[in-house]
Design a protein around this motif. Sequence first.
Motif, PDB file in Angstrom:
ATOM      1  N   LEU A   1       5.930  -4.627  -4.972  1.00  0.00           N
ATOM      2  CA  LEU A   1       5.253  -3.409  -5.400  1.00  0.00           C
ATOM      3  C   LEU A   1       3.843  -3.469  -4.832  1.00  0.00           C
ATOM      4  N   ILE A   2       3.506  -2.501  -4.009  1.00  0.00           N
ATOM      5  CA  ILE A   2       2.200  -2.495  -3.334  1.00  0.00           C
ATOM      6  C   ILE A   2       1.376  -1.366  -3.929  1.00  0.00           C
ATOM      7  N   ARG A   3       0.230  -1.726  -4.505  1.00  0.00           N
ATOM      8  CA  ARG A   3      -0.692  -0.741  -5.090  1.00  0.00           C
ATOM      9  C   ARG A   3      -2.065  -0.916  -4.477  1.00  0.00           C
ATOM     10  N   GLN A   4      -2.698   0.216  -4.186  1.00  0.00           N
ATOM     11  CA  GLN A   4      -4.058   0.173  -3.658  1.00  0.00           C
ATOM     12  C   GLN A   4      -4.857   1.323  -4.247  1.00  0.00           C
ATOM     13  N   GLY A   5      -6.079   1.014  -4.657  1.00  0.00           N
ATOM     14  CA  GLY A   5      -6.957   2.032  -5.216  1.00  0.00           C
ATOM     15  C   GLY A   5      -7.745   2.767  -4.155  1.00  0.00           C
ATOM     16  N   GLY A   6      -7.930   2.137  -3.003  1.00  0.00           N
ATOM     17  CA  GLY A   6      -8.703   2.750  -1.924  1.00  0.00           C
ATOM     18  C   GLY A   6      -7.893   2.811  -0.649  1.00  0.00           C
ATOM     19  N   ARG A   7      -8.361   3.608   0.271  1.00  0.00           N
ATOM     20  CA  ARG A   7      -7.707   3.751   1.567  1.00  0.00           C
ATOM     21  C   ARG A   7      -7.777   2.417   2.310  1.00  0.00           C
ATOM     22  N   ALA A   8      -6.672   2.013   2.939  1.00  0.00           N
ATOM     23  CA  ALA A   8      -6.647   0.740   3.654  1.00  0.00           C
ATOM     24  C   ALA A   8      -5.816   0.883   4.920  1.00  0.00           C
ATOM     25  N   CYS A   9      -6.283   0.219   5.975  1.00  0.00           N
ATOM     26  CA  CYS A   9      -5.566   0.240   7.246  1.00  0.00           C
ATOM     27  C   CYS A   9      -5.320  -1.203   7.683  1.00  0.00           C
ATOM     28  N   PHE A  10      -4.089  -1.487   8.091  1.00  0.00           N
ATOM     29  CA  PHE A  10      -3.705  -2.825   8.532  1.00  0.00           C
ATOM     30  C   PHE A  10      -3.264  -2.734   9.989  1.00  0.00           C
ATOM     31  N   TYR A  11      -3.805  -3.602  10.826  1.00  0.00           N
ATOM     32  CA  TYR A  11      -3.530  -3.568  12.252  1.00  0.00           C
ATOM     33  C   TYR A  11      -2.619  -4.721  12.657  1.00  0.00           C
ATOM     34  N   ARG A  12      -1.663  -4.421  13.542  1.00  0.00           N
ATOM     35  CA  ARG A  12      -0.753  -5.411  14.108  1.00  0.00           C
ATOM     36  C   ARG A  12      -0.036  -6.224  13.022  1.00  0.00           C
ATOM     37  N   LEU A  13       0.375  -5.544  11.988  1.00  0.00           N
ATOM     38  CA  LEU A  13       1.120  -6.176  10.904  1.00  0.00           C
ATOM     39  C   LEU A  13       2.567  -6.361  11.374  1.00  0.00           C
ATOM     40  N   VAL A  14       3.102  -7.576  11.239  1.00  0.00           N
ATOM     41  CA  VAL A  14       4.452  -7.891  11.706  1.00  0.00           C
ATOM     42  C   VAL A  14       5.291  -8.389  10.534  1.00  0.00           C
ATOM     43  N   ASN A  15       6.385  -7.700  10.268  1.00  0.00           N
ATOM     44  CA  ASN A  15       7.319  -8.122   9.223  1.00  0.00           C
ATOM     45  C   ASN A  15       8.330  -9.083   9.831  1.00  0.00           C
ATOM     46  N   THR A  16       8.702 -10.108   9.097  1.00  0.00           N
ATOM     47  CA  THR A  16       9.696 -11.056   9.585  1.00  0.00           C
ATOM     48  C   THR A  16      11.108 -10.652   9.173  1.00  0.00           C
ATOM     49  N   SER A  17      11.227  -9.575   8.413  1.00  0.00           N
ATOM     50  CA  SER A  17      12.511  -9.044   7.987  1.00  0.00           C
ATOM     51  C   SER A  17      12.392  -7.522   7.954  1.00  0.00           C
ATOM     52  N   PRO A  18      13.458  -6.792   8.246  1.00  0.00           N
ATOM     53  CA  PRO A  18      13.387  -5.335   8.082  1.00  0.00           C
ATOM     54  C   PRO A  18      13.119  -4.996   6.621  1.00  0.00           C
ATOM     55  N   ILE A  19      12.420  -3.888   6.381  1.00  0.00           N
ATOM     56  CA  ILE A  19      12.049  -3.502   5.020  1.00  0.00           C
ATOM     57  C   ILE A  19      12.449  -2.053   4.764  1.00  0.00           C
ATOM     58  N   LEU A  20      13.162  -1.832   3.671  1.00  0.00           N
ATOM     59  CA  LEU A  20      13.433  -0.495   3.171  1.00  0.00           C
ATOM     60  C   LEU A  20      12.367  -0.209   2.118  1.00  0.00           C
ATOM     61  N   PHE A  21      11.806   1.001   2.130  1.00  0.00           N
ATOM     62  CA  PHE A  21      10.730   1.267   1.177  1.00  0.00           C
ATOM     63  C   PHE A  21      10.726   2.718   0.725  1.00  0.00           C
ATOM     64  N   GLN A  22      10.020   2.935  -0.392  1.00  0.00           N
ATOM     65  CA  GLN A  22       9.761   4.277  -0.886  1.00  0.00           C
ATOM     66  C   GLN A  22       8.282   4.393  -1.205  1.00  0.00           C
ATOM     67  N   VAL A  23       7.652   5.450  -0.695  1.00  0.00           N
ATOM     68  CA  VAL A  23       6.268   5.754  -1.056  1.00  0.00           C
ATOM     69  C   VAL A  23       6.342   6.479  -2.397  1.00  0.00           C
ATOM     70  N   GLN A  24       5.776   5.869  -3.430  1.00  0.00           N
ATOM     71  CA  GLN A  24       5.862   6.470  -4.756  1.00  0.00           C
ATOM     72  C   GLN A  24       4.679   7.388  -5.053  1.00  0.00           C
ATOM     73  N   SER A  25       3.511   7.060  -4.508  1.00  0.00           N
ATOM     74  CA  SER A  25       2.360   7.949  -4.635  1.00  0.00           C
ATOM     75  C   SER A  25       1.424   7.710  -3.460  1.00  0.00           C
ATOM     76  N   GLY A  26       0.771   8.779  -3.026  1.00  0.00           N
ATOM     77  CA  GLY A  26      -0.115   8.688  -1.875  1.00  0.00           C
ATOM     78  C   GLY A  26       0.632   8.967  -0.582  1.00  0.00           C
ATOM     79  N   THR A  27       0.033   8.513   0.522  1.00  0.00           N
ATOM     80  CA  THR A  27       0.578   8.744   1.861  1.00  0.00           C
ATOM     81  C   THR A  27       0.560   7.454   2.653  1.00  0.00           C
ATOM     82  N   LYS A  28       1.599   7.217   3.435  1.00  0.00           N
ATOM     83  CA  LYS A  28       1.669   6.065   4.337  1.00  0.00           C
ATOM     84  C   LYS A  28       1.793   6.606   5.758  1.00  0.00           C
TER      85      LYS A  28
END
Length: 182
Positions: free
Chosen positions: A10-37
Amino acid sequence: EVFPVPTRALIRQGGRACFYRLVNTSPILFQVQSGTKIIMADDRPLRLEAGAYGLLPDYQPLTMENIPKAPRNYQTVALPVPRQLFEDAYARMGPIAVPSRPLPASTSSFPEEAAVLFDYCCQPGNLARLPGAIARARLMELVTWFALCGAVLGEGQSPRLEDRLRQMIESDPAFDWTLAHA
C-alpha cells in the motif's frame, strides 16, 4: 514445490513525488485508489486517475510521478506477480498479442468480477491461506482479466546487458548495432 505467495504493498503519499529510473524486479498489477499516477517509458506518458488499474513491467527503468488530489493523499495498491504466472496464463488463453517489449499498460475497462478478484488477492492473508495450486490459479485468473482488458505484459528482457546484447545481435546480425540500442 512451494508457491511463493505475493503480498501487496500500500503506497501512500501526502505530497507530489517523482521517482526516476525506478526498476521493478517483478511485474506489478496495481490500482490507483486516489490521486493520479503518471508513468513515463520511452518518452511516452501513461496517466492513470483514481480507480484505474494498470500493469508495471519488470526490469524496465520507469519514471513515475504520484500526485495527490486534495483533500486526500495519493494512494495505490500494488501486487507483485511472478513473471512465470503471466507466461502460463497467456499460454492457456490461446492467441494473444504479447508486446515485444515490456511497457506499462492500463486496463480499458475492468469488470466488477475482476475488481473483486483484485481486492481479494490484495487482502493480507487471503492467498496465504489457500493451497499453493489454488493461490496460483487465482493469480493467473487475475492476470487473464488484466490481459483481456488490454494490460498485457511484454516479452521478458534480461536485466543483464550482455544477455540483451546477445539477444539483439542474434535477432539481426547484419544490423549496425550501437550502445544506444542496448
